[in-house]
Design an enzyme around this catalytic site. Structure first.
Site, PDB file in Angstrom:
ATOM      1  N   GLN A 222      76.413  77.416  83.010  1.00 51.50           N
ATOM      2  CA  GLN A 222      75.850  78.926  82.705  1.00 51.50           C
ATOM      3  C   GLN A 222      74.868  80.257  82.612  1.00 51.50           C
ATOM      4  OE1 GLN A 222      74.186  79.953  87.065  1.00 51.50           O
ATOM      5  NE2 GLN A 222      76.693  80.642  87.583  1.00 51.50           N
TER       6      GLN A 222
ATOM      7  N   HIS B 117      71.684  93.584  98.621  1.00 54.07           N
ATOM      8  CA  HIS B 117      72.979  92.601  99.277  1.00 54.07           C
ATOM      9  C   HIS B 117      73.013  93.539 100.481  1.00 54.07           C
ATOM     10  CE1 HIS B 117      74.401  92.031  94.894  1.00 54.07           C
ATOM     11  NE2 HIS B 117      74.366  91.115  95.886  1.00 54.07           N
TER      12      HIS B 117
ATOM     13  N   ASP C 195      81.242  73.362  94.617  1.00 55.31           N
ATOM     14  CA  ASP C 195      79.518  73.605  94.999  1.00 55.31           C
ATOM     15  C   ASP C 195      79.602  73.846  96.647  1.00 55.31           C
ATOM     16  OD1 ASP C 195      77.153  72.910  95.617  1.00 55.31           O
ATOM     17  OD2 ASP C 195      76.821  70.708  94.807  1.00 55.31           O
TER      18      ASP C 195
ATOM     19  N   ASP D 101      73.907  83.408  99.596  1.00 53.75           N
ATOM     20  CA  ASP D 101      73.755  84.905  97.977  1.00 53.75           C
ATOM     21  C   ASP D 101      73.783  83.758  96.940  1.00 53.75           C
ATOM     22  OD1 ASP D 101      73.158  86.412  96.642  1.00 53.75           O
ATOM     23  OD2 ASP D 101      75.609  87.506  96.924  1.00 53.75           O
TER      24      ASP D 101
ATOM     25  N   ASP E 238      68.408  81.772  91.664  1.00 54.58           N
ATOM     26  CA  ASP E 238      66.701  80.358  91.427  1.00 54.58           C
ATOM     27  C   ASP E 238      67.317  79.386  92.003  1.00 54.58           C
ATOM     28  OD1 ASP E 238      66.291  83.584  90.918  1.00 54.58           O
ATOM     29  OD2 ASP E 238      64.379  82.923  89.746  1.00 54.58           O
TER      30      ASP E 238
HETATM   31  N1  SAM Z   1      71.272  87.996  93.595  1.00 50.94           N
HETATM   32  C1  SAM Z   1      71.227  87.036  93.755  1.00 50.94           C
HETATM   33  C2  SAM Z   1      69.847  86.663  92.920  1.00 50.94           C
HETATM   34  O1  SAM Z   1      68.841  86.276  94.171  1.00 50.94           O
HETATM   35  O2  SAM Z   1      69.405  86.718  92.255  1.00 50.94           O
HETATM   36  C3  SAM Z   1      72.068  86.288  93.292  1.00 50.94           C
HETATM   37  C4  SAM Z   1      73.196  86.552  92.644  1.00 50.94           C
HETATM   38  S1  SAM Z   1      75.036  85.486  92.657  1.00 50.94           S
HETATM   39  C5  SAM Z   1      76.357  85.774  90.677  1.00 50.94           C
HETATM   40  C6  SAM Z   1      74.412  83.947  92.603  1.00 50.94           C
HETATM   41  C7  SAM Z   1      75.905  82.728  92.539  1.00 50.94           C
HETATM   42  O3  SAM Z   1      75.375  81.550  93.442  1.00 50.94           O
HETATM   43  C8  SAM Z   1      76.221  82.462  90.813  1.00 50.94           C
HETATM   44  O4  SAM Z   1      77.589  83.406  90.954  1.00 50.94           O
HETATM   45  C9  SAM Z   1      75.618  81.221  91.247  1.00 50.94           C
HETATM   46  O5  SAM Z   1      76.913  80.307  89.829  1.00 50.94           O
HETATM   47  C10 SAM Z   1      76.111  80.905  92.403  1.00 50.94           C
HETATM   48  N2  SAM Z   1      75.248  79.160  92.783  1.00 50.94           N
HETATM   49  C11 SAM Z   1      74.729  79.039  92.242  1.00 50.94           C
HETATM   50  N3  SAM Z   1      74.287  77.772  93.016  1.00 50.94           N
HETATM   51  C12 SAM Z   1      75.317  77.360  93.918  1.00 50.94           C
HETATM   52  C13 SAM Z   1      75.827  76.232  94.632  1.00 50.94           C
HETATM   53  N4  SAM Z   1      75.681  75.494  94.621  1.00 50.94           N
HETATM   54  N5  SAM Z   1      77.275  76.363  95.001  1.00 50.94           N
HETATM   55  C14 SAM Z   1      78.435  77.901  94.878  1.00 50.94           C
HETATM   56  N6  SAM Z   1      77.337  78.576  93.981  1.00 50.94           N
HETATM   57  C15 SAM Z   1      76.535  78.852  93.306  1.00 50.94           C
END
Ligand code: SAM
Length: 279
Positions: free
Chosen positions: A40, A70, A144, A162, A165
């Protein structure tokens, strides 16, 4: 006049703009610190609000306001659990959620983050994890989170979702199947559930897909750098604490925070009428 206009145009280029269908949010940028990402698009900026992480054009947090998100994501479920020893975080590669969960001195935290580069760049540049991403109690799996939960045979006291979008690799994170399994492997599960005001369809989908969960409730808080500032969370599981019990537990556990406290906890479950109607 021309030099005034030039100045205006140049200064406009110094802003990061997060665009939505009909609105936008702008943050002044001092410097771009990083741009990359194979999985991404990852951007990191230095801004007057501190360092800012942007994934696929969406602000994830700034250093100045990240604690609002958080702390509300993590302390609400952790306070409700009688003994949160084993914690699972899906996503959360920046380490902010792990940092907060470590305040309860759990025996282990498993972070399942799909994008290794987010973890590496957050450790190297942003550093909001306060050392959590290197803590020996924290295990990081790069895969994942949806698949991990589907195949999981472990049990966790608290599961914290966490995620980003909704996008191609995270839309199933709000599916009924995901909630079914995540609730089976945990005592308490919490997930961020986006903006009920600007993303009503996604919010309603989460509400519909999670309606069968035990003690399912939504709570809200503010997060200045997210669309409209109003953010929502969904929690479910084995928890039943009244005001007195929450306040007592807070005193006993002696956890230090900047935003969360029992008053914030209790107030966050008060939902406005328009949100109740959506539910
Ligand atoms: N605080 C944030 C928000 O709501 O805008 C979320 C931050 S955190 C950096 C979100 C993380 O979720 C990202 O680093 C992304 O790579 C990870 N992520 C998204 N989909 C995922 C999945 N299916 N499995 C594991 N991690 C995932």
């Amino acid at each position: 006049m021309l030099s005034y206009l030039n100045k205006k145009i140049i200064s406009f280029m110094d802003w990061f703009v997060e665009r939505h269908d009909d609105t936008a949010f702008m943050v002044r940028v001092n410097k771009k610190l990083y741009e990359g990402g194979t999985f991404q698009k990852i951007e990191i900026y230095s801004t007057p609000l501190g360092k800012m992480l942007v994934l696929d054009g969406k602000i994830q947090f700034t250093e100045k306001d990240e604690m609002m998100y958080h702390e509300m994501l993590v302390h609400v479920p952790m306070m409700m659990h009688p003994s949160p020893e084993k914690v699972l975080i899906i996503g959360g590669g920046d380490g902010g959620a792990a940092r907060e969960a470590l305040k309860y001195e759990p025996s282990s935290i498993t972070i399942v983050e799909i994008d290794r580069e987010v973890v590496e760049k957050c450790k190297e540049i942003i550093k909001i994890d306060g050392g959590a991403l290197n803590d020996k109690r924290v295990r990081i799996l790069y895969e994942d989170g949806i698949k991990f939960v589907r195949e999981c045979e472990e049990h966790f006291d608290v599961v914290i979702v966490d995620g980003t979008d909704p996008n191609i690799f995270s839309s199933h994170i709000a599916s009924r199947q995901f909630y079914e399994k995540a609730s089976k492997i945990s005592d308490i599960m919490v997930t961020q559930s986006q903006s009920p005001f600007f993303q009503p369809d996604y919010f309603k989908a989460i509400a519909k897909n999670s309606s069968f969960l035990k003690n399912r409730r939504f709570y809200i808080s503010y997060m200045p750098s997210y669309p409209s500032g109003l953010w929502s969370f969904m929690i479910s599981g084995d928890y039943e604490l009244n005001e007195e019990q929450i306040k007592k537990r807070w005193e006993e556990r002696n956890v230090e925070t900047l935003h969360y406290n029992p008053d914030m906890h209790l107030a966050s479950f008060a939902l406005p009428e328009w949100m109740k109607k959506m539910l």
